[in-house]
Design a protein around this motif. Structure first.
Motif, short mmCIF file in Angstrom:
data_model
loop_
_atom_site.label_atom_id
_atom_site.label_comp_id
_atom_site.label_asym_id
_atom_site.label_seq_id
_atom_site.Cartn_x
_atom_site.Cartn_y
_atom_site.Cartn_z
N LEU A 97 50.82 -41.66 -23.31
CA LEU A 97 50.68 -41.19 -21.93
C LEU A 97 49.46 -41.81 -21.25
N ARG A 98 48.35 -41.91 -21.97
CA ARG A 98 47.14 -42.50 -21.38
C ARG A 98 47.39 -43.95 -21.01
N GLU A 99 48.00 -44.70 -21.92
CA GLU A 99 48.26 -46.11 -21.66
C GLU A 99 49.26 -46.29 -20.52
N LEU A 100 50.23 -45.40 -20.44
CA LEU A 100 51.20 -45.45 -19.34
C LEU A 100 50.50 -45.32 -18.00
N GLU A 101 49.57 -44.39 -17.93
CA GLU A 101 48.83 -44.19 -16.68
C GLU A 101 47.88 -45.34 -16.40
N GLU A 102 47.21 -45.83 -17.43
CA GLU A 102 46.25 -46.91 -17.22
C GLU A 102 46.93 -48.22 -16.83
N VAL A 108 50.23 -38.86 -15.78
CA VAL A 108 50.64 -38.11 -16.97
C VAL A 108 51.37 -36.83 -16.60
N SER A 109 50.91 -36.17 -15.56
CA SER A 109 51.50 -34.88 -15.17
C SER A 109 52.94 -35.02 -14.68
N ASP A 110 53.37 -36.24 -14.35
CA ASP A 110 54.73 -36.45 -13.86
C ASP A 110 55.73 -36.77 -14.96
N ILE A 135 60.39 -39.15 -19.57
CA ILE A 135 61.29 -39.10 -18.42
C ILE A 135 60.57 -38.48 -17.23
N THR A 136 60.86 -39.00 -16.05
CA THR A 136 60.31 -38.45 -14.82
C THR A 136 61.45 -38.26 -13.84
N LYS A 137 61.33 -37.29 -12.96
CA LYS A 137 62.45 -36.90 -12.12
C LYS A 137 62.68 -37.83 -10.94
N GLN A 138 61.76 -38.74 -10.67
CA GLN A 138 61.95 -39.66 -9.55
C GLN A 138 61.36 -41.02 -9.88
#
Length: 211
Positions: A97-102, A108-110, A135-138
């Motif tokens: 999650l951290r790497e995804l955001e960076e 991360v909250s999405d 997974i994210t809703k949008q």
């Protein structure tokens, strides 16, 4: 739509992962077995980030790594968002999650992590990779990390099942070393091979009954 797909993936993971057999479908013929992970291996995580698209399907995020970092043995390649575990990461999922955001700017909250796939050891860089499905809703709004990411692009999951996208090529991995007939996915006119292709192969096997 996302809730249904999320539940499906969770159920399939609970039933048992495809594992190495799926990895081997997209690995070079020289990799006849999965080597044991040495104690010196560095931990890393990646994330297959899924989101609904306008074609009543789902897409996932891939990125092209920058080619100027000489210390990155995977520079210039197409990869899933991810990277090395840092000392403040409590576990492999937090790293993902951290790497995804960076790297691509997805908050991360999405993201809901719906499960973990089979770990994969990469001898050339001495990393053991822990793949996660999120997974994210949008559709995400991206903000790429300029130092590591050249470009971000999206792929419909159905592209993994198009036989015309399954190809082989020769890939030069060192000055005097060229791998012959390396299997790869051609996705958005890009060559996706190696660990990324192997991880996507397991994901493909996992979701085949959904399509």
């Amino acid at each position: 739509m996302t809730d249904k797909f999320s539940s499906f993936i969770k159920e399939k993971i609970a039933e048992g992962l495809p594992g190495q057999e799926a990895h081997f479908e997209m690995s070079h013929k020289l990799r006849t077995y999965t080597p044991a992970t040495p104690s010196t291996a560095m931990a890393s995580s990646v994330c297959i980030l899924l989101f609904p698209n306008s074609n009543d399907s789902f897409s996932f995020t891939l990125m092209e790594r920058t080619s100027h970092n000489k210390n990155d043995k995977h520079r210039g390649q197409i990869s899933l968002p991810g990277g090395k575990k840092e000392k403040n990461d409590l576990n492999a999922s937090q790293t993902a999650l951290r790497e995804l955001e960076e790297e691509v700017g997805v908050h991360v909250s999405d993201v809901e992590l719906v499960g973990e796939l089979t770990e994969l050891y990469i001898p050339v860089s001495n990393f053991v990779v822990y793949p996660f499905v999120g997974i994210t809703k949008q559709k995400p709004v991206y903000q790429k990390q300029e130092s590591e990411v050249q470009e971000i692009f999206e792929v419909d999951i159905r592209e993994l099942f198009d036989v015309e996208n399954l190809k082989e090529t020769n890939i030069k991995i060192a000055e005097n070393i060229t791998l012959k007939r390396v299997p790869y996915f051609e996705l958005e006119n890009r060559v996706v091979w190696g660990a990324t292709a192997m991880i996507l192969s397991e994901f493909k096997s996992l979701i085949k009954e959904y399509l």
